[in-house]
Design an enzyme around this catalytic site. Structure first.
Site, short mmCIF file in Angstrom:
data_model
loop_
_atom_site.label_atom_id
_atom_site.label_comp_id
_atom_site.label_asym_id
_atom_site.label_seq_id
_atom_site.Cartn_x
_atom_site.Cartn_y
_atom_site.Cartn_z
N GLU A 178 -10.15 3.08 -4.25
CA GLU A 178 -8.86 3.68 -4.55
C GLU A 178 -8.39 3.42 -5.98
O GLU A 178 -7.56 4.16 -6.51
CB GLU A 178 -7.81 3.18 -3.55
CG GLU A 178 -8.19 3.57 -2.14
CD GLU A 178 -7.20 3.12 -1.08
OE1 GLU A 178 -7.10 3.79 -0.05
OE2 GLU A 178 -6.52 2.09 -1.29
N PRO B 7 -23.76 0.02 -8.56
CA PRO B 7 -23.11 0.76 -9.66
C PRO B 7 -23.13 2.27 -9.49
O PRO B 7 -22.26 2.95 -10.03
CB PRO B 7 -23.93 0.37 -10.90
CG PRO B 7 -24.77 -0.77 -10.50
CD PRO B 7 -24.87 -0.81 -9.01
N THR C 229 -18.57 7.26 1.03
CA THR C 229 -18.39 6.20 0.05
C THR C 229 -19.68 5.47 -0.29
O THR C 229 -19.79 4.88 -1.37
CB THR C 229 -17.40 5.18 0.62
OG1 THR C 229 -17.68 5.02 2.01
CG2 THR C 229 -15.97 5.67 0.46
MO1 MOS Z 1 -7.06 4.97 2.85
S1 MOS Z 1 -5.33 6.01 2.40
O1 MOS Z 1 -6.40 3.64 3.70
O2 MOS Z 1 -8.07 5.95 3.71
#
Ligand code: MOS
Length: 731
Positions: free
Chosen positions: A691, A619, A470
């Site tokens: 998400e 960004p 991430t």
């Molecule tokens: Mo997320 S489904 O809480 O990795």
């Protein structure tokens, strides 16, 4: 530090480092193969043995015997650990399914043995020689069949809500929709399969693994092994994706620890890819019924959302109705979840659990309602915006700009050129455009960090936060650099080690905002330590350009650190700001598709996501999160489905048959972030973005397919067979 008042101006607002498009600082390690992923951890003096797991060949029942004689005689074999030999083991707190131990089988590919050998190939060959006998029982595998027996789940899941009088308002509404939508079982399909290495030293064990949540795993592994948590060190510095499939302790870590203790050698275990979908968790299928009633002017007067899902005994529902409690206005409403018992592998969190499948249904329903009302679907959503929690009107949203996302997106995408359904053709391609709202709550979780300043002026951050791809390393470095007034290359970040302060971990899109807030809190402590050592007043000391200034004195940080250095450590705790205000993230998805008039094949032509998620910390990494999530949403719309549950086994349990989209499937993706900050969310004024991009996207594709073809499919994935029978005759 306690965050219990909206943030005011703080050092982060300087935005010299935070908010800047910084490339990920761990990129060179990854692209040169030096990032130490779980299975690849190499230390020259370690004599690894390799474990290969055996999975259950029945979905429900008992193992009656395991004959390991042939396996033990095979070349290179050092030992075999079986579920019968270890007996029942205490189960950790987070898992529903048992991972290993005892004779009971709860699902297909449950781990029942591990063969350990000198090489991976020897272990794999010997695992095929393990002879298992079962007493199989009949299981329930199909949600539709189990639906009549579904029950209201545990109150802790908040299974029901009601406000006003839905039934009366729905029967009185002049325009209504009552439709059923279905979403399938889905697999996380992360690139790196679950993998662990365990090494015992006397009564203490070190486990390298691939975990989103270091402290959850450590607690549950210690319980199951029956050892003190202090005797277990868990490390997960690099992770090749998780999507929720690595939130909770998994069998590979437990098997590695048990086998290493048994054979007296460090043991490596990975789940072979074909074991991943059935041995671990998946996003469970849902059946959803949505009813909406509206006045002729488009105002929603009644809204109901019911959802059925299944899980193993003791599990929980897929919380697919949650967004419907918050997304649109309407005075009369109800939501309800029902849970059936199924003997499939454990259903659990997968990226945006709840909202992802919930919006797959709700946002088709909104498209259908707009059409019934003769309204543009963007205008219909805007007409039903709400600035307060519709079920608790005394609770405003902390910041909500869904309207801005829809308007900006419509303008950027050229929404005005949307054709009437089934009217635009380019050769064999029927062209259509679709829209959907995105919505995902913003959670905050306590998060700790330790920050050191040394005599080189280097800032070192230590936290057990994870980076599942991430960008955690990078945004944490940006945060520490901003707080301490140094360049980002003066910051070192160490993550994913249980010896570091416990963080939020990576889950529920709460990681970025929570973990950087923990680093913020620790940096406040370090700034105080620096100021106090120099005799400065910490409130007017300025940290900038590698030095600290107060009045007419300026001291280099390296000098302030002295030979011993200075340390700040703290945990960000959260007050009740989330109770008085609803914190959520918002967005709008626009998609253009072509559907082949002869074959029903859908191709994505272009996609746009407009996201409103507070301050964007970086960004570049944030955009990567959104394009990754929207790519996942394409899979959800068009291809992803774990299939054939006759025997309780997902048969398409590999990356050849479980089809996920790649770049070639999505030629053009655009992401726009609304320029906003949310002082209620944290001192960072940021929110989760990991998400949001998935939420609603699949419905935007379904709506685009409808616009292209005039065919409404309410059953995901929208494969060719669901379109082909209704396509126009081709001359
Ligand atoms: Mo997320 S489904 O809480 O990795």
């Amino acid at each position: 530090m306690q965050f219990d008042k909206p943030a005011t101006i703080n050092p982060i607002d300087r935005l010299k480092v935070v908010g800047q498009p910084t490339r990920r600082i761990d990129g060179p390690l990854k692209t040169t193969g030096r990032a130490t992923y779980a299975y690849e951890w190499h230390a020259p003096d370690i004599d690894y043995a390799y474990g290969y797991p055996v999975g259950s060949a029945i979905a429900k029942g008992h193992v009656t015997s395991i004959d390991t004689k042939a396996a033990r005689r095979a070349p290179g074999v050092l030992g075999v650990v079986t579920t019968l030999d270890v007996g029942d083991l205490p189960k950790g707190e987070k898992n529903t399914a048992k991972l290993f131990g005892g004779s009971e089988i709860q699902h297909y590919h449950q781990a029942i043995a591990l063969v350990v050998a000198e090489t991976f190939e020897q272990a794999r060959a010997a695992a095929a020689l393990v002879n298992v006998s079962y007493a199989a029982e009949t299981g329930a595998f199909d949600l539709r069949d189990a639906m009549p027996d579904a029950q209201t789940p545990d109150p802790s899941t908040e299974p029901e809500s009601a406000f006003g009088d839905f039934e009366a308002a729905f029967s009185a509404a002049p325009v209504t929709l009552d439709a059923e939508y279905t979403t399938p079982d889905q697999s996380h399909s992360m690139i790196e399969p679950h993998a662990s290495i365990a090494i015992w030293d006397d009564d203490a064990v070190t486990v390298w693994t691939s975990s989103q949540m270091i402290d959850w795993w450590r607690s549950d592994l210690a319980i199951t092994l029956g050892i003190d948590k202090d005797k277990l060190r868990l490390m997960s510095p690099f992770i090749g994706g998780g999507f929720g499939g690595k939130l909770f302790l998994r069998a590979d870590a437990l098997l590695a620890a048990l086998a290493s203790r048994e054979v007296g050698r460090p043991v490596k275990v990975t789940l072979p890819r074909p074991m991943v979908p059935n041995n671990t968790t998946h996003r469970p299928a849902t059946i959803q019924r949505i009813r909406i009633g509206a006045a002729p002017d488009g105002r929603i007067t009644a809204m109901a959302h019911e959802s059925w899902s299944g899980d193993l005994p003791g599990g929980g529902p897929e919380v697919a109705v949650m967004q419907t409690r918050l997304l649109y206005a309407g005075a009369n409403r109800m939501t309800a979840m029902k849970l059936a018992t199924l003997d499939l592998p454990e259903g659990n969190a997968m990226r945006a659990p709840g909202e992802a499948p919930g919006l797959m249904a709700l946002e088709i329903a909104m498209d259908e309602m707009a059409e019934k009302l003769g309204m543009d679907p963007v205008a219909f959503r805007i007409a039903n915006d709400t600035q307060v929690d519709p079920e608790h009107p005394e609770r405003p949203f902390s910041y909500r700009d869904l309207i801005g996302c829809l308007e900006r997106g419509a303008e950027t995408f050229g929404w005005d050129n949307r054709p009437a359904p089934g009217t635009r053709r380019e050769g064999n391609w029927m062209i259509g455009m679709g829209v959907a709202a995105a919505f995902r709550n913003n959670l905050v979780v306590p998060s700790g960090a330790r920050v050191r300043l040394d005599d080189r002026g280097i800032i070192t951050v230590e936290t057990d936060m994870t980076d599942i791809g991430t960008g955690s390393y990078t945004i944490i470095a940006q945060t520490a650099a901003e707080m301490m007034g140094v360049d980002i290359d003066q910051v070192e970040v160490k993550l994913g080690d249980s010896r570091f302060p416990v963080s939020a971990g990576s889950g529920g899109q709460f990681g970025a905002n929570s973990a950087t807030s923990g680093v913020y809190a620790a940096c406040v402590k370090l700034r105080e330590a620096v100021a106090s050592k120099l005799g400065f007043n910490s409130t007017d000391a300025v940290f900038e350009n590698g030095e600290v200034r107060s009045g007419n004195r300026a001291v280099l940080l390296a000098q302030a650190a002295g030979d011993d250095g200075l340390v700040g450590e703290d945990t960000m705790e959260w007050g009740d700001l989330t109770e008085a205000h609803q914190q959520s993230t918002f967005g709008a998805h626009f998609v253009e598709v072509g559907v082949d008039v002869a074959t029903g094949e859908t191709r994505i032509r272009r996609m746009l996501a407009v996201c409103a998620a507070g301050r964007i910390l970086n960004p570049i990494t944030a955009r990567s999160q959104v394009i990754g999530a929207t790519t996942m949403g394409v899979g959800g719309a068009l291809s992803e489905e774990l299939v054939d549950k006759r025997y309780g086994l997902f048969v398409n349990h590999d990356l050849a048959l479980y089809e996920v989209p790649v770049h070639a499937d999505i030629p053009h993706q655009q992401v726009i972030f609304m320029d906003e900050t949310d002082p209620y969310s944290s001192p960072m004024k940021a929110k989760g973005i990991g998400e949001l991009g998935l939420c609603g996207l699949s419905a935007a594709i379904a709506n685009a397919i409808y616009n292209a073809t005039g065919i409404r499919v309410r059953d995901y994935p929208i494969t060719l067979d669901k379109l082909i029978g209704e396509l126009p005759e081709v001359a």
